[in-house]
Design a protein around this motif. Structure first.
Motif, PDB file in Angstrom:
ATOM      1  N   THR A   1       0.873  -1.169   0.000  1.00 16.82           N
ATOM      2  CA  THR A   1       0.000   0.000   0.000  1.00 16.82           C
ATOM      3  C   THR A   1       0.908   1.216   0.000  1.00 16.82           C
ATOM      4  O   THR A   1       1.854   1.290   0.791  1.00 16.82           O
ATOM      5  CB  THR A   1      -0.913   0.019   1.231  1.00 16.82           C
ATOM      6  N   VAL A   2       0.628   2.157  -0.888  1.00 20.47           N
ATOM      7  CA  VAL A   2       1.476   3.338  -1.044  1.00 20.47           C
ATOM      8  C   VAL A   2       0.994   4.454  -0.118  1.00 20.47           C
ATOM      9  O   VAL A   2      -0.210   4.652   0.061  1.00 20.47           O
ATOM     10  CB  VAL A   2       1.459   3.815  -2.510  1.00 20.47           C
ATOM     11  N   LEU A   3       1.937   5.193   0.466  1.00 21.33           N
ATOM     12  CA  LEU A   3       1.600   6.372   1.252  1.00 21.33           C
ATOM     13  C   LEU A   3       1.655   7.602   0.351  1.00 21.33           C
ATOM     14  O   LEU A   3       2.675   7.864  -0.291  1.00 21.33           O
ATOM     15  CB  LEU A   3       2.583   6.554   2.412  1.00 21.33           C
ATOM     16  N   GLY A   4       0.557   8.336   0.310  1.00 23.38           N
ATOM     17  CA  GLY A   4       0.537   9.611  -0.400  1.00 23.38           C
ATOM     18  C   GLY A   4       0.428  10.734   0.609  1.00 23.38           C
ATOM     19  O   GLY A   4      -0.496  10.747   1.420  1.00 23.38           O
ATOM     20  N   GLU A   5       1.360  11.647   0.600  1.00 18.93           N
ATOM     21  CA  GLU A   5       1.334  12.799   1.509  1.00 18.93           C
ATOM     22  C   GLU A   5       1.060  14.043   0.673  1.00 18.93           C
ATOM     23  O   GLU A   5       1.886  14.436  -0.154  1.00 18.93           O
ATOM     24  CB  GLU A   5       2.666  12.943   2.239  1.00 18.93           C
ATOM     25  N   TYR A   6      -0.102  14.625   0.906  1.00 22.80           N
ATOM     26  CA  TYR A   6      -0.509  15.792   0.125  1.00 22.80           C
ATOM     27  C   TYR A   6      -0.398  17.033   1.003  1.00 22.80           C
ATOM     28  O   TYR A   6      -1.226  17.263   1.879  1.00 22.80           O
ATOM     29  CB  TYR A   6      -1.943  15.613  -0.371  1.00 22.80           C
ATOM     30  N   PHE A   7       0.637  17.809   0.755  1.00 24.25           N
ATOM     31  CA  PHE A   7       0.825  19.059   1.485  1.00 24.25           C
ATOM     32  C   PHE A   7       0.006  20.139   0.786  1.00 24.25           C
ATOM     33  O   PHE A   7       0.225  20.435  -0.396  1.00 24.25           O
ATOM     34  CB  PHE A   7       2.308  19.455   1.510  1.00 24.25           C
ATOM     35  N   ASN A   8      -0.937  20.703   1.509  1.00 26.28           N
ATOM     36  CA  ASN A   8      -1.788  21.729   0.909  1.00 26.28           C
ATOM     37  C   ASN A   8      -2.241  22.722   1.971  1.00 26.28           C
ATOM     38  O   ASN A   8      -1.890  22.592   3.151  1.00 26.28           O
ATOM     39  CB  ASN A   8      -2.982  21.089   0.191  1.00 26.28           C
ATOM     40  N   ALA A   9      -3.020  23.695   1.551  1.00 26.91           N
ATOM     41  CA  ALA A   9      -3.484  24.731   2.470  1.00 26.91           C
ATOM     42  C   ALA A   9      -4.852  25.224   2.018  1.00 26.91           C
ATOM     43  O   ALA A   9      -5.230  25.047   0.864  1.00 26.91           O
ATOM     44  CB  ALA A   9      -2.499  25.896   2.517  1.00 26.91           C
ATOM     45  N   THR A  10      -5.577  25.809   2.950  1.00 23.81           N
ATOM     46  CA  THR A  10      -6.895  26.379   2.627  1.00 23.81           C
ATOM     47  C   THR A  10      -6.696  27.834   2.253  1.00 23.81           C
ATOM     48  O   THR A  10      -6.624  28.685   3.118  1.00 23.81           O
ATOM     49  CB  THR A  10      -7.844  26.292   3.835  1.00 23.81           C
ATOM     50  N   TRP A  11      -6.590  28.083   0.962  1.00 25.34           N
ATOM     51  CA  TRP A  11      -6.342  29.473   0.550  1.00 25.34           C
ATOM     52  C   TRP A  11      -7.615  30.272   0.535  1.00 25.34           C
ATOM     53  O   TRP A  11      -8.661  29.764   0.202  1.00 25.34           O
ATOM     54  CB  TRP A  11      -5.689  29.484  -0.835  1.00 25.34           C
TER      55      TRP A  11
ATOM     56  N   TRP B   1       3.825  13.791  -2.199  1.00 26.64           N
ATOM     57  CA  TRP B   1       4.910  12.820  -2.069  1.00 26.64           C
ATOM     58  C   TRP B   1       4.340  11.414  -2.013  1.00 26.64           C
ATOM     59  O   TRP B   1       3.343  11.166  -1.343  1.00 26.64           O
ATOM     60  CB  TRP B   1       5.717  13.070  -0.787  1.00 26.64           C
TER      61      TRP B   1
ATOM     62  N   ILE C   1      -1.769  16.990   4.637  1.00 22.34           N
ATOM     63  CA  ILE C   1      -1.006  17.724   5.648  1.00 22.34           C
ATOM     64  C   ILE C   1      -1.105  19.208   5.326  1.00 22.34           C
ATOM     65  O   ILE C   1      -0.641  19.651   4.269  1.00 22.34           O
ATOM     66  CB  ILE C   1       0.470  17.267   5.661  1.00 22.34           C
TER      67      ILE C   1
ATOM     68  N   GLU D   1      -2.934   4.984   0.753  1.00 22.59           N
ATOM     69  CA  GLU D   1      -3.388   5.721   1.937  1.00 22.59           C
ATOM     70  C   GLU D   1      -2.933   7.150   1.755  1.00 22.59           C
ATOM     71  O   GLU D   1      -1.741   7.444   1.822  1.00 22.59           O
ATOM     72  CB  GLU D   1      -2.799   5.132   3.225  1.00 22.59           C
TER      73      GLU D   1
ATOM     74  N   ASN E   1      -5.132   0.384  -2.347  1.00 25.62           N
ATOM     75  CA  ASN E   1      -3.667   0.318  -2.221  1.00 25.62           C
ATOM     76  C   ASN E   1      -3.006   1.690  -2.158  1.00 25.62           C
ATOM     77  O   ASN E   1      -1.840   1.842  -2.510  1.00 25.62           O
ATOM     78  CB  ASN E   1      -3.061  -0.505  -3.360  1.00 25.62           C
TER      79      ASN E   1
ATOM     80  N   ILE F   1      -2.818  11.012   2.975  1.00 29.92           N
ATOM     81  CA  ILE F   1      -3.012  11.882   4.132  1.00 29.92           C
ATOM     82  C   ILE F   1      -2.807  13.319   3.672  1.00 29.92           C
ATOM     83  O   ILE F   1      -1.919  13.610   2.867  1.00 29.92           O
ATOM     84  CB  ILE F   1      -2.065  11.530   5.305  1.00 29.92           C
TER      85      ILE F   1
ATOM     86  N   ASP G   1       5.370   7.617  -0.934  1.00 32.64           N
ATOM     87  CA  ASP G   1       6.326   6.769  -0.206  1.00 32.64           C
ATOM     88  C   ASP G   1       7.613   7.517   0.136  1.00 32.64           C
ATOM     89  O   ASP G   1       8.695   6.916   0.236  1.00 32.64           O
ATOM     90  CB  ASP G   1       6.650   5.506  -1.000  1.00 32.64           C
TER      91      ASP G   1
ATOM     92  N   ASP H   1      -2.091  27.330   7.521  1.00 29.85           N
ATOM     93  CA  ASP H   1      -3.499  27.678   7.726  1.00 29.85           C
ATOM     94  C   ASP H   1      -3.926  27.251   9.131  1.00 29.85           C
ATOM     95  O   ASP H   1      -3.077  26.910   9.970  1.00 29.85           O
ATOM     96  CB  ASP H   1      -4.402  27.071   6.632  1.00 29.85           C
TER      97      ASP H   1
ATOM     98  N   TYR I   1     -11.703  18.275   1.314  1.00 32.21           N
ATOM     99  CA  TYR I   1     -10.382  17.946   1.855  1.00 32.21           C
ATOM    100  C   TYR I   1     -10.393  16.515   2.378  1.00 32.21           C
ATOM    101  O   TYR I   1     -11.262  16.153   3.170  1.00 32.21           O
ATOM    102  CB  TYR I   1     -10.003  18.914   2.981  1.00 32.21           C
TER     103      TYR I   1
END
Lengths: 41, 218
Positions: A31-41, B47, B19, B15, B13, B17, B49, B23, B132
């Motif tokens: 299972t891949v980890l996706g990290e989405y860095f974002n903001a509420t503009w 990003w 971040i 997950e 497959n 998140i 993995d 704000d 979101y």
């Protein structure tokens, strides 16, 4: 003869179980980890 | 572009998140993850993995999805020898303790993994015009754990839910991931696990205390 067939069947079943267990050593499903860095503009 | 990625393209497959930066929804862990681990400030940034990223917005949702998918597909093709199962240890609301059982397969390569656990709330914050997804509410670098083939390590972490979380309990998710123990990116994420669906029962049901439980709840 019937008893021999039963032994053969049990042996084949045991071999199948062992083969199936050996198959568990394959790589895990990822299972891949996706990290989405974002903001509420 | 986030909902189709989560719901349609990779429901089993990936997950994801969310971040938040700069704000009202930032967290201590999220800030550290970006500024200390990734040492980069720009948003939006995606990003996969902790090794491949897509920086910025391409102006078209389909193009953006294609950019992200290329990275996700690339990572899905890489074998892993780590598995993670996440379970509830105790719920004593508003607090809860969760366990990530991090295992290495029999044919794996012995090494140390760094385990993180975060809790997210899906469809939050409640702002019009955008959905979101899986916004991080609290996160922890739990520790480094040496793993040998055919061995597991149970890792526990306590979380503190707040009113917003508990009023939207079905949208809570506890996510754990095991990563290469580097202080700065790149550091490959080996595997991710999560609680899903997440349920909060009444009267101590999940804590194992059935004395007060009745047929009317949950």
């Amino acid at each position: 003869m019937v008893r021999h067939r039963a032994y053969l069947g049990a042996t084949l079943l045991a071999m199948a179980v062992i083969a199936a267990a050996a198959g568990d050593a394959v790589a895990a499903e990822r299972t891949v980890l996706g990290e989405y860095f974002n903001a509420t503009w | 572009m986030v909902p189709p990625i989560v719901d349609d393209l990779y429901p089993d497959n990936l997950e994801l998140i969310g971040i938040h930066r700069t704000d009202a929804y930032v967290t201590t862990w999220g800030n550290s993850r970006m500024t200390v681990f990734y040492t980069y400030e720009g948003v939006p940034n995606f990003w996969t993995d902790a090794t491949l990223n897509v920086l910025g917005y391409y102006g078209n949702p389909n193009t953006q999805i294609a950019q992200w998918s290329a990275k996700i597909n690339s990572r899905l093709a890489v074998p892993t020898d780590i598995t993670i199962d996440v379970s509830t240890v105790e719920l004593n609301l508003p607090n809860g303790t969760f366990e990530a059982n991090v295992c290495m397969e029999a044919g794996g390569t012995a090494r140390t993994v760094r385990v993180f656990m975060v809790r997210v709330l899906d469809h939050y914050p409640f702002l019009s015009g955008y959905d979101y997804r899986n916004t991080v509410r609290e996160g922890f670098q739990v520790g480094d754990y040496p793993l040998n083939p055919d061995e597991c390590v149970p890792v526990q972490q306590a979380f503190a839910f707040d009113t917003v979380d508990l009023e939207n309990a079905p949208n809570i998710k506890i996510i754990a991931f095991a990563q290469e123990p580097n202080d700065h990116s790149p550091a490959e994420v080996y595997q991710v696990g999560s609680t899903w669906p997440f349920r909060v029962f009444a009267d101590g049901f999940e804590s194992g205390d059935l004395l007060a439980w009745s047929a009317t709840v949950p």
